[in-house]
Design a protein around this motif. Structure first.
Motif, PDB file in Angstrom:
ATOM      1  N   THR A 143       0.832  -1.199   0.000  1.00 50.68           N
ATOM      2  CA  THR A 143       0.000   0.000   0.000  1.00 50.68           C
ATOM      3  C   THR A 143       0.872   1.257   0.000  1.00 50.68           C
ATOM      4  N   GLY A 144       0.224   2.391  -0.243  1.00 49.99           N
ATOM      5  CA  GLY A 144       0.936   3.655  -0.232  1.00 49.99           C
ATOM      6  C   GLY A 144       1.461   4.051  -1.599  1.00 49.99           C
ATOM      7  N   PRO A 145       2.103   5.209  -1.683  1.00 52.23           N
ATOM      8  CA  PRO A 145       2.644   5.685  -2.970  1.00 52.23           C
ATOM      9  C   PRO A 145       3.728   4.750  -3.491  1.00 52.23           C
ATOM     10  N   ASP A 146       3.957   4.835  -4.791  1.00 53.37           N
ATOM     11  CA  ASP A 146       5.020   3.996  -5.363  1.00 53.37           C
ATOM     12  C   ASP A 146       6.388   4.560  -5.006  1.00 53.37           C
ATOM     13  N   LYS A 147       7.350   3.690  -5.075  1.00 50.69           N
ATOM     14  CA  LYS A 147       8.745   4.057  -4.809  1.00 50.69           C
ATOM     15  C   LYS A 147       9.492   3.996  -6.131  1.00 50.69           C
ATOM     16  N   ARG A 148       9.829   5.158  -6.662  1.00 53.89           N
ATOM     17  CA  ARG A 148      10.491   5.211  -7.962  1.00 53.89           C
ATOM     18  C   ARG A 148      11.910   4.667  -7.889  1.00 53.89           C
ATOM     19  N   ARG A 149      12.306   3.993  -8.928  1.00 51.40           N
ATOM     20  CA  ARG A 149      13.645   3.433  -9.027  1.00 51.40           C
ATOM     21  C   ARG A 149      14.625   4.506  -9.511  1.00 51.40           C
ATOM     22  N   SER A 150      15.892   4.168  -9.454  1.00 52.30           N
ATOM     23  CA  SER A 150      16.898   5.048 -10.055  1.00 52.30           C
ATOM     24  C   SER A 150      16.621   5.146 -11.547  1.00 52.30           C
ATOM     25  N   ALA A 151      16.929   6.302 -12.121  1.00 57.01           N
ATOM     26  CA  ALA A 151      16.624   6.534 -13.530  1.00 57.01           C
ATOM     27  C   ALA A 151      17.263   5.474 -14.414  1.00 57.01           C
ATOM     28  N   GLY A 152      16.532   5.060 -15.432  1.00 58.87           N
ATOM     29  CA  GLY A 152      17.040   4.106 -16.402  1.00 58.87           C
ATOM     30  C   GLY A 152      17.703   4.817 -17.568  1.00 58.87           C
ATOM     31  N   SER A 153      18.061   4.031 -18.581  1.00 59.27           N
ATOM     32  CA  SER A 153      18.757   4.590 -19.746  1.00 59.27           C
ATOM     33  C   SER A 153      18.014   4.296 -21.045  1.00 59.27           C
ATOM     34  N   PHE A 154      16.710   4.082 -20.955  1.00 59.55           N
ATOM     35  CA  PHE A 154      15.901   3.684 -22.111  1.00 59.55           C
ATOM     36  C   PHE A 154      16.040   4.677 -23.266  1.00 59.55           C
ATOM     37  N   MET A 155      16.227   4.127 -24.458  1.00 60.54           N
ATOM     38  CA  MET A 155      16.216   4.920 -25.686  1.00 60.54           C
ATOM     39  C   MET A 155      15.234   4.265 -26.646  1.00 60.54           C
ATOM     40  N   SER A 156      14.316   5.059 -27.209  1.00 60.79           N
ATOM     41  CA  SER A 156      13.334   4.521 -28.151  1.00 60.79           C
ATOM     42  C   SER A 156      13.999   4.131 -29.461  1.00 60.79           C
ATOM     43  N   GLY A 157      13.543   3.036 -30.014  1.00 57.18           N
ATOM     44  CA  GLY A 157      13.956   2.678 -31.361  1.00 57.18           C
ATOM     45  C   GLY A 157      13.130   3.453 -32.382  1.00 57.18           C
ATOM     46  N   THR A 158      13.442   3.290 -33.647  1.00 58.33           N
ATOM     47  CA  THR A 158      12.647   3.906 -34.706  1.00 58.33           C
ATOM     48  C   THR A 158      11.225   3.379 -34.629  1.00 58.33           C
ATOM     49  N   PRO A 159      10.207   4.242 -34.589  1.00 55.07           N
ATOM     50  CA  PRO A 159       8.826   3.755 -34.501  1.00 55.07           C
ATOM     51  C   PRO A 159       8.514   2.728 -35.580  1.00 55.07           C
ATOM     52  N   ARG A 160       7.780   1.696 -35.197  1.00 57.18           N
ATOM     53  CA  ARG A 160       7.489   0.593 -36.106  1.00 57.18           C
ATOM     54  C   ARG A 160       6.262   0.833 -36.986  1.00 57.18           C
ATOM     55  N   GLY A 161       5.604   1.965 -36.815  1.00 56.31           N
ATOM     56  CA  GLY A 161       4.421   2.237 -37.636  1.00 56.31           C
ATOM     57  C   GLY A 161       3.203   1.450 -37.211  1.00 56.31           C
ATOM     58  N   LEU A 162       3.076   1.194 -35.903  1.00 55.34           N
ATOM     59  CA  LEU A 162       1.954   0.409 -35.393  1.00 55.34           C
ATOM     60  C   LEU A 162       0.709   1.248 -35.141  1.00 55.34           C
ATOM     61  N   PHE A 163       0.790   2.548 -35.443  1.00 51.02           N
ATOM     62  CA  PHE A 163      -0.353   3.442 -35.313  1.00 51.02           C
ATOM     63  C   PHE A 163      -0.634   4.096 -36.668  1.00 51.02           C
ATOM     64  N   VAL A 164      -1.915   4.337 -36.935  1.00 52.56           N
ATOM     65  CA  VAL A 164      -2.298   5.010 -38.173  1.00 52.56           C
ATOM     66  C   VAL A 164      -3.251   6.152 -37.855  1.00 52.56           C
ATOM     67  N   GLY A 165      -3.419   7.051 -38.833  1.00 54.86           N
ATOM     68  CA  GLY A 165      -4.351   8.160 -38.719  1.00 54.86           C
ATOM     69  C   GLY A 165      -5.549   7.956 -39.616  1.00 54.86           C
ATOM     70  N   LYS A 166      -6.403   8.973 -39.679  1.00 51.86           N
ATOM     71  CA  LYS A 166      -7.670   8.819 -40.400  1.00 51.86           C
ATOM     72  C   LYS A 166      -7.475   8.639 -41.904  1.00 51.86           C
ATOM     73  N   GLN A 167      -6.367   9.134 -42.457  1.00 48.42           N
ATOM     74  CA  GLN A 167      -6.149   8.974 -43.890  1.00 48.42           C
ATOM     75  C   GLN A 167      -6.012   7.501 -44.264  1.00 48.42           C
ATOM     76  N   GLU A 168      -5.214   6.776 -43.466  1.00 53.49           N
ATOM     77  CA  GLU A 168      -5.031   5.343 -43.734  1.00 53.49           C
ATOM     78  C   GLU A 168      -6.330   4.571 -43.527  1.00 53.49           C
ATOM     79  N   VAL A 169      -7.099   4.979 -42.519  1.00 44.49           N
ATOM     80  CA  VAL A 169      -8.369   4.299 -42.256  1.00 44.49           C
ATOM     81  C   VAL A 169      -9.357   4.579 -43.381  1.00 44.49           C
ATOM     82  N   ALA A 170      -9.430   5.824 -43.825  1.00 44.13           N
ATOM     83  CA  ALA A 170     -10.332   6.172 -44.924  1.00 44.13           C
ATOM     84  C   ALA A 170      -9.969   5.403 -46.191  1.00 44.13           C
ATOM     85  N   ALA A 171      -8.677   5.237 -46.425  1.00 44.12           N
ATOM     86  CA  ALA A 171      -8.236   4.496 -47.613  1.00 44.12           C
ATOM     87  C   ALA A 171      -8.600   3.019 -47.527  1.00 44.12           C
TER      88      ALA A 171
END
Length: 288
Positions: A143-171
């Protein structure tokens, strides 16, 4: 997990109990409270978290921590650098094992999993059965607030294109090679009930496999792979390119994750979903 092509994206409560020391656990719960003026009010479940959570878990505020807060619509995908900064704040690096869970609907956990996948992190899984199963088994609770860990070193990779917008849906409307898949309830799909995001109903030509239908309501665990395959196969979602949508790209992530686990390699999520589509009179919708 026999029957999944990628069983590694789902972990059981027993496994997590044995690996809490070397896993970053994120509680991703959000409550959407229906509101006739705004469709819904967003309430991060931090209070619930502080009343009880899996030991060592941290609370991930999906709207503030891992969504673009400057976007017109709620819960939109962040820029890679913003997502990476959020992961580092949780103590996450690129080799970190991550497990997401929710105390409410599973799709809050699958949404964060889908974001991790979008940015190249495959060492993540959703807790099968979530908080409900953890509690039912009388496992340890903190219980209680979370205990944050020491900062990590995460770096994002190139987006994989797993999201689309309305243009792709309309097509994709009318394209027999694309299955546009609605993860909302049957009543919302038909336009006969439930929350409406503007015009009632569904994107023209789309089919309905509600995210809620993928889990056993008694246990909150995902249905067996063969049954999931049958449900998604009935919508012809296994052999075509899939665009999954819902109200705001959240529930859709559950359909997308299960399709991925079943081996489907061409699945994307319409991020703004009906929050955008239903309000634009130029975009085709259907009821029934």
């Amino acid at each position: 997990m026999s029957g999944f092509v990628h069983p590694e994206f789902l972990v059981e409560t027993g496994w997590l109990a044995d690996h809490l020391a070397d896993t970053v656990v994120l509680d991703c719960t959000v409550h959407l409270i229906p509101d006739p003026q705004k469709t819904y009010i967003i309430k991060p479940a931090r209070d619930d978290f502080e009343r009880g959570h899996i030991p060592g878990a941290q609370f991930c505020d999906v709207q503030k921590d891992v969504s673009d807060t400057r976007a017109k619509f709620n819960f939109m995908r962040q820029a890679p650098e913003d997502f990476a900064a959020a992961m580092r704040r949780f103590g996450i690096s690129n080799d970190t094992k991550i497990v997401t869970y929710s105390t409410a609907n599973v799709w809050w956990a699958t949404r964060v999993w889908w974001l991790l996948r979008e940015f190249g992190h495959d060492n993540a899984a959703v807790l099968n059965g979530g908080w409900q199963k953890w509690q039912a088994e009388n496992r340890p609770v903190e219980t209680g607030p979370d205990k944050r860990r020491s900062a990590g070193s995460f770096m994002s990779g190139t987006p994989r294109g797993l999201f689309v917008g309305k243009q792709e849906v309309a097509a994709a409307v009318g394209d027999p090679g694309v299955c546009t898949l609605n993860a909302l309830t049957a009543a919302q799909h038909a336009g006969s009930g439930g929350n409406s995001y503007g015009r009632p109903g569904h994107i023209a030509g789309s089919l309905n496999v509600p995210a809620a239908s993928l889990v056993d309501p008694a246990t909150n665990v995902f249905l067996p792979p063969d049954e999931l395959r049958a449900r998604l196969g009935a919508a012809d979602a296994l052999n075509r390119s899939v665009i999954a949508y819902c109200g705001g790209g959240i529930a859709a992530s559950a359909d997308a994750m299960i399709l991925t686990m079943l081996g489907h390699a061409d699945v994307r999520v319409y991020d703004a979903s009906l929050s955008e589509w239903a309000k634009d009179e130029s975009l085709p919708m259907e009821v029934g």
